[in-house]
Design a protein around this motif. Structure first.
Motif, mmCIF file in Angstrom:
data_model
loop_
_atom_site.group_PDB
_atom_site.id
_atom_site.type_symbol
_atom_site.label_atom_id
_atom_site.label_comp_id
_atom_site.label_asym_id
_atom_site.label_seq_id
_atom_site.Cartn_x
_atom_site.Cartn_y
_atom_site.Cartn_z
ATOM 1 N N GLN A 1 0.830 -1.198 0.000
ATOM 2 C CA GLN A 1 0.000 0.000 0.000
ATOM 3 C C GLN A 1 0.870 1.254 0.000
ATOM 4 O O GLN A 1 2.018 1.225 0.480
ATOM 5 C CB GLN A 1 -0.921 0.006 1.210
ATOM 6 C CG GLN A 1 -2.056 -1.011 1.122
ATOM 7 C CD GLN A 1 -3.072 -0.827 2.236
ATOM 8 O OE1 GLN A 1 -2.736 -0.382 3.321
ATOM 9 N NE2 GLN A 1 -4.313 -1.175 1.964
ATOM 10 N N ALA A 2 0.321 2.331 -0.506
ATOM 11 C CA ALA A 2 1.028 3.611 -0.484
ATOM 12 C C ALA A 2 1.443 3.937 0.955
ATOM 13 O O ALA A 2 0.667 3.729 1.899
ATOM 14 C CB ALA A 2 0.141 4.712 -1.042
ATOM 15 N N GLY A 3 2.674 4.426 1.092
ATOM 16 C CA GLY A 3 3.210 4.722 2.406
ATOM 17 C C GLY A 3 4.007 3.580 3.006
ATOM 18 O O GLY A 3 4.708 3.766 4.013
ATOM 19 N N GLY A 4 3.913 2.408 2.403
ATOM 20 C CA GLY A 4 4.614 1.238 2.904
ATOM 21 C C GLY A 4 6.054 1.160 2.439
ATOM 22 O O GLY A 4 6.563 2.069 1.772
ATOM 23 N N SER A 5 6.699 0.047 2.795
ATOM 24 C CA SER A 5 8.119 -0.150 2.481
ATOM 25 C C SER A 5 8.346 -1.522 1.855
ATOM 26 O O SER A 5 7.604 -2.460 2.120
ATOM 27 C CB SER A 5 8.962 -0.050 3.760
ATOM 28 O OG SER A 5 8.875 1.233 4.334
ATOM 29 N N LEU A 6 9.386 -1.585 1.046
ATOM 30 C CA LEU A 6 9.871 -2.848 0.501
ATOM 31 C C LEU A 6 11.387 -2.780 0.436
ATOM 32 O O LEU A 6 11.962 -1.695 0.310
ATOM 33 C CB LEU A 6 9.336 -3.099 -0.914
ATOM 34 C CG LEU A 6 7.897 -3.593 -1.084
ATOM 35 C CD1 LEU A 6 7.541 -3.654 -2.561
ATOM 36 C CD2 LEU A 6 7.704 -4.950 -0.438
ATOM 37 N N ARG A 7 12.016 -3.952 0.500
ATOM 38 C CA ARG A 7 13.465 -4.032 0.372
ATOM 39 C C ARG A 7 13.786 -5.013 -0.736
ATOM 40 O O ARG A 7 13.495 -6.201 -0.619
ATOM 41 C CB ARG A 7 14.093 -4.481 1.688
ATOM 42 C CG ARG A 7 15.623 -4.499 1.706
ATOM 43 C CD ARG A 7 16.102 -4.879 3.095
ATOM 44 N NE ARG A 7 17.535 -5.037 3.227
ATOM 45 C CZ ARG A 7 18.368 -4.070 3.564
ATOM 46 N NH1 ARG A 7 17.909 -2.848 3.785
ATOM 47 N NH2 ARG A 7 19.665 -4.303 3.693
ATOM 48 N N LEU A 8 14.398 -4.528 -1.790
ATOM 49 C CA LEU A 8 14.810 -5.381 -2.887
ATOM 50 C C LEU A 8 16.251 -5.825 -2.680
ATOM 51 O O LEU A 8 17.062 -5.085 -2.125
ATOM 52 C CB LEU A 8 14.705 -4.637 -4.225
ATOM 53 C CG LEU A 8 13.360 -4.000 -4.561
ATOM 54 C CD1 LEU A 8 13.420 -3.376 -5.959
ATOM 55 C CD2 LEU A 8 12.228 -4.993 -4.459
ATOM 56 N N SER A 9 16.552 -7.027 -3.140
ATOM 57 C CA SER A 9 17.915 -7.554 -3.070
ATOM 58 C C SER A 9 18.358 -7.983 -4.466
ATOM 59 O O SER A 9 17.544 -8.466 -5.261
ATOM 60 C CB SER A 9 17.980 -8.762 -2.133
ATOM 61 O OG SER A 9 17.594 -8.427 -0.827
ATOM 62 N N CYS A 10 19.639 -7.843 -4.711
ATOM 63 C CA CYS A 10 20.215 -8.303 -5.971
ATOM 64 C C CYS A 10 21.526 -9.002 -5.650
ATOM 65 O O CYS A 10 22.464 -8.365 -5.153
ATOM 66 C CB CYS A 10 20.454 -7.137 -6.913
ATOM 67 S SG CYS A 10 21.417 -7.556 -8.389
ATOM 68 N N VAL A 11 21.571 -10.290 -5.902
ATOM 69 C CA VAL A 11 22.778 -11.072 -5.672
ATOM 70 C C VAL A 11 23.509 -11.247 -6.993
ATOM 71 O O VAL A 11 22.918 -11.687 -7.990
ATOM 72 C CB VAL A 11 22.448 -12.447 -5.062
ATOM 73 C CG1 VAL A 11 23.732 -13.230 -4.832
ATOM 74 C CG2 VAL A 11 21.684 -12.283 -3.758
ATOM 75 N N ALA A 12 24.784 -10.912 -6.989
ATOM 76 C CA ALA A 12 25.589 -10.992 -8.213
ATOM 77 C C ALA A 12 26.428 -12.262 -8.217
ATOM 78 O O ALA A 12 27.140 -12.549 -7.248
ATOM 79 C CB ALA A 12 26.497 -9.771 -8.315
ATOM 80 N N SER A 13 26.315 -13.001 -9.283
ATOM 81 C CA SER A 13 27.154 -14.178 -9.473
ATOM 82 C C SER A 13 28.347 -13.736 -10.307
ATOM 83 O O SER A 13 28.261 -13.612 -11.528
ATOM 84 C CB SER A 13 26.356 -15.274 -10.207
ATOM 85 O OG SER A 13 27.204 -16.343 -10.548
ATOM 86 N N VAL A 14 29.449 -13.438 -9.609
ATOM 87 C CA VAL A 14 30.658 -12.977 -10.271
ATOM 88 C C VAL A 14 31.822 -13.829 -9.775
ATOM 89 O O VAL A 14 31.697 -14.559 -8.792
ATOM 90 C CB VAL A 14 30.937 -11.489 -9.996
ATOM 91 C CG1 VAL A 14 29.854 -10.621 -10.621
ATOM 92 C CG2 VAL A 14 31.042 -11.212 -8.509
ATOM 93 N N ALA A 15 32.933 -13.683 -10.474
ATOM 94 C CA ALA A 15 34.067 -14.581 -10.206
ATOM 95 C C ALA A 15 34.647 -14.401 -8.810
ATOM 96 O O ALA A 15 35.139 -15.358 -8.210
ATOM 97 C CB ALA A 15 35.142 -14.364 -11.262
#
Length: 117
Positions: A13-27
């Protein structure tokens, strides 16, 4: 080969929060540590736009529309970049993509964020 895997999207809902994650597969962790990581978003009928990025020195840059509401921390040991989104608005509704450039541009598959009014 570099792979980016996003997670954390959803409906809020408007006013709420979310946390996105991005995991990188690197050498290696060093490879990740030296990179500038970014989050972009694309709403229906609109061009993809930069939301925020963070350099290897942890210098951050934000789109004017998200300043003061979003932050982009990174965890080099975990090869992960986050997008903490607070005070979400319906205009934030979009598919959010993680990005890195190692010579070529690499993108994640995207995660949908929907903010209801």
């Amino acid at each position: 080969q570099v792979q980016l895997v996003e997670s954390g999207g959803g409906l809020v809902q408007a006013g709420g929060s979310l946390r996105l994650s991005c995991v990188a597969s690197v050498a290696s962790e060093i490879m990740f540590r030296l990179s500038t990581m970014g989050w972009y978003r694309q709403a229906p009928g609109k061009q993809r736009e930069l939301v925020a990025d963070i350099t290897s020195s942890s210098i951050t840059n934000y789109a004017d529309s998200v300043k003061g509401r979003f932050t982009i921390p990174r965890d080099n040991a975990a090869k992960t970049v986050f997008l903490q989104m607070n005070s979400l608005k319906p205009d934030d509704t979009a598919v959010y993509y993680c990005h890195v450039r190692f010579g070529s541009d690499y993108w994640g598959q995207g995660t949908q964020v929907t903010v209801s009014s």
